[in-house]
Each structure stands twice: as C-alpha cells, then as structure tokens.
Design an enzyme around this catalytic site. Structure first.
Site, PDB file in Angstrom:
ATOM      1  CG  MET A  42      10.056   5.319  19.162  1.00 43.78           C
ATOM      2  SD  MET A  42       8.483   6.137  19.425  1.00 43.78           S
ATOM      3  CE  MET A  42       8.510   6.338  21.183  1.00 43.78           C
ATOM      4  CG  LEU A  51      19.783   4.850  20.590  1.00 44.11           C
ATOM      5  CD1 LEU A  51      20.873   4.298  19.677  1.00 44.11           C
ATOM      6  CD2 LEU A  51      18.544   3.951  20.539  1.00 44.11           C
ATOM      7  CG  HIS A  52      17.902   4.117  27.441  1.00 48.63           C
ATOM      8  ND1 HIS A  52      17.623   2.773  27.555  1.00 48.63           N
ATOM      9  CD2 HIS A  52      16.707   4.711  27.189  1.00 48.63           C
ATOM     10  CE1 HIS A  52      16.337   2.562  27.410  1.00 48.63           C
ATOM     11  NE2 HIS A  52      15.745   3.721  27.163  1.00 48.63           N
ATOM     12  CG  HIS A 101      17.186   1.948  23.251  1.00 50.45           C
ATOM     13  ND1 HIS A 101      17.267   3.157  23.879  1.00 50.45           N
ATOM     14  CD2 HIS A 101      15.886   1.808  22.872  1.00 50.45           C
ATOM     15  CE1 HIS A 101      16.070   3.746  23.878  1.00 50.45           C
ATOM     16  NE2 HIS A 101      15.212   2.950  23.280  1.00 50.45           N
ATOM     17  CD  GLN A 147       6.341  -1.646  22.133  1.00 51.25           C
ATOM     18  OE1 GLN A 147       5.896  -0.529  21.997  1.00 51.25           O
ATOM     19  NE2 GLN A 147       7.630  -1.874  22.253  1.00 51.25           N
TER      20      GLN A 147
HETATM   21  P1  AMP Z   1      11.628   2.899  22.526  1.00 53.72           P
HETATM   22  O1  AMP Z   1      12.769   3.592  21.896  1.00 53.72           O
HETATM   23  O2  AMP Z   1      11.233   3.461  23.852  1.00 53.72           O
HETATM   24  O3  AMP Z   1      10.470   2.672  21.588  1.00 53.72           O
HETATM   25  O4  AMP Z   1      12.151   1.456  22.882  1.00 53.72           O
HETATM   26  C1  AMP Z   1      12.716   0.627  21.908  1.00 53.72           C
HETATM   27  C2  AMP Z   1      12.851  -0.764  22.464  1.00 53.72           C
HETATM   28  O5  AMP Z   1      13.689  -0.729  23.623  1.00 53.72           O
HETATM   29  C3  AMP Z   1      11.508  -1.339  22.931  1.00 53.72           C
HETATM   30  O6  AMP Z   1      11.445  -2.705  22.574  1.00 53.72           O
HETATM   31  C4  AMP Z   1      11.557  -1.144  24.407  1.00 53.72           C
HETATM   32  O7  AMP Z   1      10.782  -2.089  25.122  1.00 53.72           O
HETATM   33  C5  AMP Z   1      13.038  -1.352  24.694  1.00 53.72           C
HETATM   34  N1  AMP Z   1      13.398  -0.729  25.969  1.00 53.72           N
HETATM   35  C6  AMP Z   1      13.165   0.545  26.366  1.00 53.72           C
HETATM   36  N2  AMP Z   1      13.582   0.739  27.627  1.00 53.72           N
HETATM   37  C7  AMP Z   1      14.091  -0.442  28.046  1.00 53.72           C
HETATM   38  C8  AMP Z   1      14.670  -0.907  29.263  1.00 53.72           C
HETATM   39  N3  AMP Z   1      14.825  -0.105  30.324  1.00 53.72           N
HETATM   40  N4  AMP Z   1      15.096  -2.187  29.335  1.00 53.72           N
HETATM   41  C9  AMP Z   1      14.923  -3.021  28.279  1.00 53.72           C
HETATM   42  N5  AMP Z   1      14.394  -2.653  27.098  1.00 53.72           N
HETATM   43  C10 AMP Z   1      13.977  -1.386  26.984  1.00 53.72           C
END
Ligand code: AMP
Length: 287
Positions: free
Chosen positions: A31, A34-35, A38, A156
């Site tokens: 979504m 990005l960090h 991601h 999820q």
């Molecule tokens: P989001 O943008 O929050 O929907 O996350 C996108 C993907 O990145 C999802 O599969 C999340 O589980 C993964 N994600 C988010 N934060 C982390 C994190 N700290 N470590 C590993 N994967 C992450």
C-alpha cells in the site's frame, strides 16, 4: 528504469511478452509508504525471479476505519524513487476505478474460515474480506510465479494461503521475516504517525513478545503467560490493548499447557494515540 503502469491492459502488455519468453515474475503487493520491510520483500523477489512487479494501491475495502484510510501515509514520489533504486521493473499503481470498475464489492464466494474470523477479524470487521478481494484481483492481474508477503501481517499470510488453495491459483506464496527498528519496533507505514513520546514507549511491544517467547520455550505455560503479558501491556496507560494472545501457529487456535504444539505464535494489537499497531513472534516450545 521502473515502468509506471496504471492499468491492467498496460500491465498485460508488459508481462505477456516476459511470460512467453519464459521469465519468472515475482510480485510484491503493497500500500506504499515504502520502508525496509517492503524493500526486504522486494530484494527477496529480485533474487528469486527474473523480473519484479510491485503494486502500490491503498485498498479502500480493507479499511474498516474511514479515518485510518484518510490518514494513511501517501508518499508516491518517494516510493517511486525506492523502486527505481531497487531495480524494480514495473510499479503497478492503479486507481480505484481500475481495481473496482463495478464499485467497491467483495469477493463473495471466498471464506477463509477461522483464521480470518478471530483476532484481526474480530477487531477489524470486514478487513480480511477486503484483503482477500484485492489480493485476488492483483494476482489475477499480474499472474506472478511467486508473490511475497511479510510475516508482520501474520494472519493475513494465513488468509492468503487459504485464498490460493481455495481458487487453486498457480502462484507460490513466499513469506519474509519481520524487519524491525534497532529498538525492536516492527517497521510499519503507520509508524510515522506516532508522536515522539509514543515512539519512545512502543518498543515495549517487542520486549513483551521477546520475553514471553523465551518463557514459552523454557516452560510451556501459555495461559499464564497470556494473562501476564496482557496485564503487563495494559499497565501502560497510553496503550489501548486489544489483545495479547498465544495461539497455535498454524491454526490460530488457543493452546493450553497440556498441548504440545511445535510452534505457537504470540500476537499483539494495540492502539496508542491515533495509531493502531500489530506485531507477532513465533515460538518453538517443543522442537
Ligand atoms: P502494506 O504496505 O502494509 O500492505 O505491506 C505490504 C507487505 O509488506 C505486506 O506483505 C506486509 O506484511 C509487508 N510488511 C509490512 N511491514 C513489514 C515489516 N516490518 N517486515 C516485513 N514485512 C513487512
């Protein structure tokens, strides 16, 4: 150069040629905002595939709280720069009409069952319906060989594995470990919404998980630890704790001291100020 693609048609134009040339496609749905969490998934996808597609779409149907949707960080230009720097071939950035041409409906013939109904399912009604709906649409659009999801969103991941099984989708689901700050806070796009004071308190979540993981691996007393851990987190006046729970890592069912599960997962959800945080850790009591 990362190609910015906004429509399903354009996406097919790029990907059909790659697919017929026998290229393996890795897909990381996000979504945005990005960090490193991601980026770790993107790097894994790069190592295991010929080309990588990252989607950035803030999916309205998975937000049960309209304010959370409004406040969700939107950092489009910074995101593009990250994708460029990581050598991502395609950034799929559709708008709402593109993903929901018939309006914001849900997948109607999918039910992930228990793993979707408890915990996040209880506290965020409809959330996993929205997640399953958008992930199915994205997998149909990208048709990747592998798709990458973080263990940060533990439930999820279980829901998505169930989705792939239900529809017999020809994709391998790969999960990546949780990426954390040096003080243990799990990276999340929502972390930038924390005030300095809130930010200084939230590493207690990681400390609690770590402590009870070690305790469980020493002596399996899940009910005692669950009550203790919950009380400990609740002792922080700034935390509005939704749950701290210890579950079977595969089914999310409750466990008791007579069980001998190979793996359990400790899961937390709480809010502090305007921000809701989730985290988890897997423990191996009998391995
Ligand atoms: P989001 O943008 O929050 O929907 O996350 C996108 C993907 O990145 C999802 O599969 C999340 O589980 C993964 N994600 C988010 N934060 C982390 C994190 N700290 N470590 C590993 N994967 C992450």
């Amino acid at each position: 150069m990362t190609a910015i693609v906004e429509t399903n048609n354009e996406l097919s134009q790029y990907l059909d040629a790659e697919r017929s040339a026998g290229k393996k496609i890795g897909f990381v749905p996000t979504m945005g905002a990005l960090h490193e969490g991601h980026l770790s998934l993107i790097r894994m996808a790069k190592r295991q595939n010929d080309i990588v597609v990252v989607s950035i779409f803030i999916n309205p149907t998975q937000f049960n709280d309209p304010e959370d949707y409004r406040n969700y960080p939107r950092t489009r230009e910074a995101d593009k720069a990250y994708l460029e720097a990581e050598g991502v071939a395609i950034a799929f950035m559709p708008d709402e009409n593109e993903m929901y041409p018939e309006g914001k409906g849900y997948l109607t013939d999918f039910d992930a069952g228990y793993v979707a109904n408890v915990l996040e399912g209880e506290f965020r009604p409809g959330h996993f319906d929205g997640v399953a709906t958008i992930v199915k649409k994205l997998l149909d659009a990208v048709e990747p060989h592998r798709a990458y999801f973080g263990q940060k969103d533990y439930q999820q991941l279980l829901v998505i594995r169930q989705l792939v099984k239900t529809y017999d989708l020809p994709v391998e689901i790969v999960s990546g470990p949780i990426v954390r700050e040096s003080d243990g806070l799990a990276l999340s796009s929502r972390n930038i919404l924390l005030t300095a004071k809130e930010r200084s308190i939230v590493p207690a979540i990681y400390q609690t998980l770590l402590y009870y993981k070690a305790a469980l691996e020493k002596k399996f007393k899940p009910e005692t630890y669950q009550a203790e851990g919950l009380a400990y987190l609740k002792s922080y006046p700034d935390f509005n704790v939704e749950y701290f729970t210890i579950r079977n890592a595969y089914t999310l069912e409750e466990v008791n001291a007579n069980d001998r599960p190979k793996a359990v997962v400790l899961l937390v959800a709480l809010s502090i100020g305007k921000v809701r945080l989730i985290d988890n850790m897997v423990a191996y009591p009998y391995s």
